[in-house]
Write an enzyme that holds these catalytic residues in place. Sequence first.
Site, PDB file in Angstrom:
ATOM      1  N   GLN B 240      29.848  47.421  43.123  1.00  0.00           N
ATOM      2  CA  GLN B 240      28.715  46.831  43.574  1.00  0.00           C
ATOM      3  C   GLN B 240      28.138  47.622  44.885  1.00  0.00           C
ATOM      4  O   GLN B 240      28.856  48.169  45.703  1.00  0.00           O
ATOM      5  CB  GLN B 240      28.747  45.417  43.745  1.00  0.00           C
ATOM      6  CG  GLN B 240      29.731  44.901  44.481  1.00  0.00           C
ATOM      7  CD  GLN B 240      30.403  43.540  44.082  1.00  0.00           C
ATOM      8  OE1 GLN B 240      29.797  42.870  43.634  1.00  0.00           O
ATOM      9  NE2 GLN B 240      31.781  43.332  44.398  1.00  0.00           N
ATOM     10  N   HIS B 270      30.817  26.427  49.438  1.00  0.00           N
ATOM     11  CA  HIS B 270      32.282  26.466  49.300  1.00  0.00           C
ATOM     12  C   HIS B 270      32.873  25.357  49.222  1.00  0.00           C
ATOM     13  O   HIS B 270      34.100  24.970  48.609  1.00  0.00           O
ATOM     14  CB  HIS B 270      32.849  27.718  50.399  1.00  0.00           C
ATOM     15  CG  HIS B 270      32.356  28.920  49.984  1.00  0.00           C
ATOM     16  ND1 HIS B 270      31.437  29.591  50.596  1.00  0.00           N
ATOM     17  CD2 HIS B 270      32.571  29.858  48.944  1.00  0.00           C
ATOM     18  CE1 HIS B 270      31.322  30.775  50.165  1.00  0.00           C
ATOM     19  NE2 HIS B 270      31.923  30.841  48.962  1.00  0.00           N
ATOM     20  N   ASP B 294      35.188  37.144  48.736  1.00  0.00           N
ATOM     21  CA  ASP B 294      35.015  36.924  50.268  1.00  0.00           C
ATOM     22  C   ASP B 294      35.871  36.145  50.849  1.00  0.00           C
ATOM     23  O   ASP B 294      35.981  36.042  52.052  1.00  0.00           O
ATOM     24  CB  ASP B 294      33.476  36.384  50.252  1.00  0.00           C
ATOM     25  CG  ASP B 294      33.214  35.221  49.561  1.00  0.00           C
ATOM     26  OD1 ASP B 294      34.112  34.560  49.107  1.00  0.00           O
ATOM     27  OD2 ASP B 294      32.291  35.062  49.220  1.00  0.00           O
ATOM     28  N   ASP B 314      40.021  39.354  41.850  1.00  0.00           N
ATOM     29  CA  ASP B 314      38.570  39.906  41.981  1.00  0.00           C
ATOM     30  C   ASP B 314      38.503  41.323  41.489  1.00  0.00           C
ATOM     31  O   ASP B 314      39.439  42.100  41.960  1.00  0.00           O
ATOM     32  CB  ASP B 314      38.273  39.725  43.197  1.00  0.00           C
ATOM     33  CG  ASP B 314      36.570  40.108  43.660  1.00  0.00           C
ATOM     34  OD1 ASP B 314      35.903  39.045  44.091  1.00  0.00           O
ATOM     35  OD2 ASP B 314      36.259  41.189  43.499  1.00  0.00           O
ATOM     36  N   ASP B 366      34.465  31.634  40.621  1.00  0.00           N
ATOM     37  CA  ASP B 366      33.369  31.806  41.554  1.00  0.00           C
ATOM     38  C   ASP B 366      32.681  33.194  41.099  1.00  0.00           C
ATOM     39  O   ASP B 366      32.615  34.088  41.932  1.00  0.00           O
ATOM     40  CB  ASP B 366      33.520  31.868  42.772  1.00  0.00           C
ATOM     41  CG  ASP B 366      32.468  31.521  43.897  1.00  0.00           C
ATOM     42  OD1 ASP B 366      31.362  31.462  43.476  1.00  0.00           O
ATOM     43  OD2 ASP B 366      32.687  31.842  45.083  1.00  0.00           O
TER      44      ASP B 366
END
Lengths: 538, 505
Positions: B240, B270, B294, B314, B366
């Site tokens: 990305q 969050h 993040d 992730d 998420d």
Amino acid sequence: MRNGVKSNQSRRGFLKATVLLALGAQFLQACRTKVNHIFLQLTGTNHILGHRLRFPDFPASTEVIEVPILIVGGGIAGLSAAYRLQQKGYSDFILLDLEDEVGGNARNGQNAHSAYPLGAHYLPIPNASNRELLQFLEESGIIKEWTSTGKPIFDEEQLSFAPHERLFIHNVWQEGIVPSYGISDAESAELARFFRQMQDFKKLKGADGKYVFDIPMRNASQTHDRTVLDGQDMLSWLKSQGYHTEALLEYVNYCCRDDYGTGIKCTSAFAGIHYFASRKHDWDDYQDLVLTWQEGNGRLASHLKKYVKGKVLNKNMAFRIDFKAEKVEVSVYDVAKAITKVIKADRIINCCPQFVNQYLLPNRTSITREFHYAPWIVATIVLRRFPFADGVPLSWENIIYKGHGLGYVYDQHQSLKQFNSPFVISYYHSLGDGDLKQNRKQLFAWTDQQWKSFILTDLEKAHYGIEKEIISMEIFRHGHGMISPVKGFLTSQARTELAKSIGDKVYFAHSDLSGISIFEEAFYQGLDAVDQLIADLS
Amino acid sequence: MGKRNNLPIFLLLAVFIIATCGLIYELVAGALASYLLGDSVKQFSFIIGTYLFSMGVGSFLAKYITKNLFDRFIDIELMIGLIGGCSSVVLFLMFQQIEHFQFVLYFFVFLTGCLCGMEIPLLMNILKDRIQFRDLVSNVFAFDYIGALIASVLFPILLIPKLGVMGTSLFFGIINILVGVFLSFYLSKKLKNPIWIKMKSVSCLVLLSIVFFYSDDLLKYSESQLYGNNIIYKHSTPYQRIVLTENRGDYQLFLNNNLQFNTKDEYRYHEVLVHPAMSMAKDISNVLVFGGGDGLAVREILKYPEVKKVTLVDLDEGMTRLFKTNELLVRYNQGSLNDPRVTVINQDAFIWAKSAKDKYDVMIIDFPDPSNYSLGKLFTNSFYQTLAALMTDNTMVSVQTTSPYFAPKSYWCIHETIGSVFPNNIAYHTYVPSFGEWGFCLFSMNMQQRFTQLRRRVDKVRYYNYKFEELTNFPADMRTTEKVEINRLDNQILVRYFDEEWGKI
């Protein structure tokens, strides 16, 4: 005069400046476009070894092996025969295959980014009547369970993921492979009429109560007269039914080339309709879905391989079959050791295609001429990214309307991972424009550069600028890619003649004996040969 | 001798090229306007009208040019080349910077139109003594219209696909200038000030060639201006494009141009994603986070002292590394990813989940919204089935499930899909100013688990008040009356819903 001279000088100066500018522009251009070196590789079935069958000059035999049952040929028919033998409690057999790996057309390759097919790449949801095949799928974990109403539940990870298919037509990728974007009303009306007619053929039954079009072919009605449809080519039949529009003819032509290697001009009308009418879609949930894997039908082959573990002689080519007393003696050339051995078997299951069998057994050459095989290429292309194209996103099957080839499959589509560079695609092309022998010559005569530019020209139609994104290209050639059911072949004597077993010694199994080169036919060929052998035993 | 005979032919050729270039500028302006402003019929129609009108103005003004016709003609050539050629570059770059974009656009159109309008009358003036008037008018207009035809055919078929809007206008600007260069050398003797004209034309050519050479980079630059705020960090990972922007002391993170969070209100998102599951789960010692590179969800998780281990999966190592090392960002996630209790795994979530052995007490999912078929896989029933192996009977799982207000079908599709695997679940939502109404789903394998029982709470929470029932009420405009299908790998229906609903906005 003075004027003239001066003007010439200034003209010369101008020309100089122009040339310099042009050169400068060239230089700038050259700096901008980096030359892309594509790693090219030309591979394929072992045709050089195969061709030695024509002029057998193998050494005298130095080794003898005895075995009760010998399977010759490790394609899907041969592997399925082994599966059936094991299932019925016969485990004392050997399987011969001339390639490095068994699997035949269902073999696959593997690179750093993905597994990829080298030939067949999917299996449609089988008809409910194919109990043996469904059982095999269940044993292989492809069917997870059955509902109380007897409906199979397929493993969703092995069904083709969405988006399934797209077609590049009128400069846009449309969803689905039936032309719909930008076609005329007449064309869409004809397509709709065609599909209605195919629905009728799907339900059509003969006097014996069996479907006229069914898979495997041996399940179909034997009382129905196929000669009318089989005696004409698909194009003539379509025209006789009033189908004329480009979209329809292109679409049906694509389907015939894809399944039979030959277009509508050569394919028999019976076979052409069979493509649309033989799959019964018995379960609503799985309408039009197919089972597929990154490695294509290599997955199915690997499930079947479990049944031949420790029983395979790879790179071993049978070149003669003799009958001696109660035994069948098969002369085999062992490529690795460069020796000839004789395998004495009580019975053999011959799973070779008929163009090979004509060299192994006497008196088959002239009848084999009625068997036509389309040459194929499957090119595995690794690329950094796809140049932008308008329309629906990259799908599993990607077809270019009126393309030279048959489009490409996105090999990583069945991966659970996020799609990411580099991408691996398999480009398919069947060389079946009438003179198959000539096509085969071309297949082997063309250099890697010629094939590369052929493929790129085709792909550039939909992906302008794809060449500079390509990292590597492996072009796998199948000299005899598949049996082509040309006009008259499905009703010919040749097929039934060559399928007959020789006493209770040699049994034949190969999809070319069905006339249609699909996994199901090869699977049932293997099963049937074993069932007949066992029946003869008892 | 020959030269004098050739002159009309060269000038007529110039007409032809000029006409082609002129129409190209018009088409470029039209295409640009419809790209940047939308409503292509309106934009094209206005642009063509303005352009033709300004050509008329140009033609009118041409009569005031009476001296040094050759010099002025070449001047005009060069000006058109420069202004027309650079128009798209300037417009692209300015689009982000200025408020009155339309004004600038039409100003450029007027300028090019005006200059193009001057060319033909000027040329006819030059040629009027050399060719009979009858021939002159027909020839000039014939070449003019042929040029126009060629331009209008080439533009959509060849130029836009191969050169792009910017490349096309620059390319034709160069051609325009080449005409000027050619004439300045060819007509050297007829010019009042040949050296000056030659210098001008060659320097114009060099200038435009340089712009053409760097047009790709310029395009990239202009696209990076899309964010509106100050870009303080830009980084492309294999997966990305990460862009961090600043606006009046707040920071915004964009992934592939989609807003991921705004530091001004990310705590709302969050907190609501994390605290319901954390406060209701029976045990919370072993927590799993999918996505969330993040570290902001992990920051919330670590507020509970009972947490012993957090595993964050992730895909993008570039993202997690950034949020481990960047001083500014670490301030926002409070160093959560560097906490000794946290393990970061950079793997594909689906693949990792299939091979994972451990069981987790709480899972926070998420993932980015299902905007493409690749991400859509992470919202399928197959994925949720895979999770079952990582869950105990008491595991609580919360998932971000896009906006029930903007995309109700997508939202309820995810909910139904989760329901097909885990029937005991509850939908909830909250308001995040940067995002709008945002939705989540909480589920458990245990059919007895109720979503009301509060087992623990922490004080350091700014927004969530542990009154979960306040978040579970959905007004009618966040529901859908249409029946939604279950999202499966073989239909990926969610991506279609999502595209349909967000495409409208």
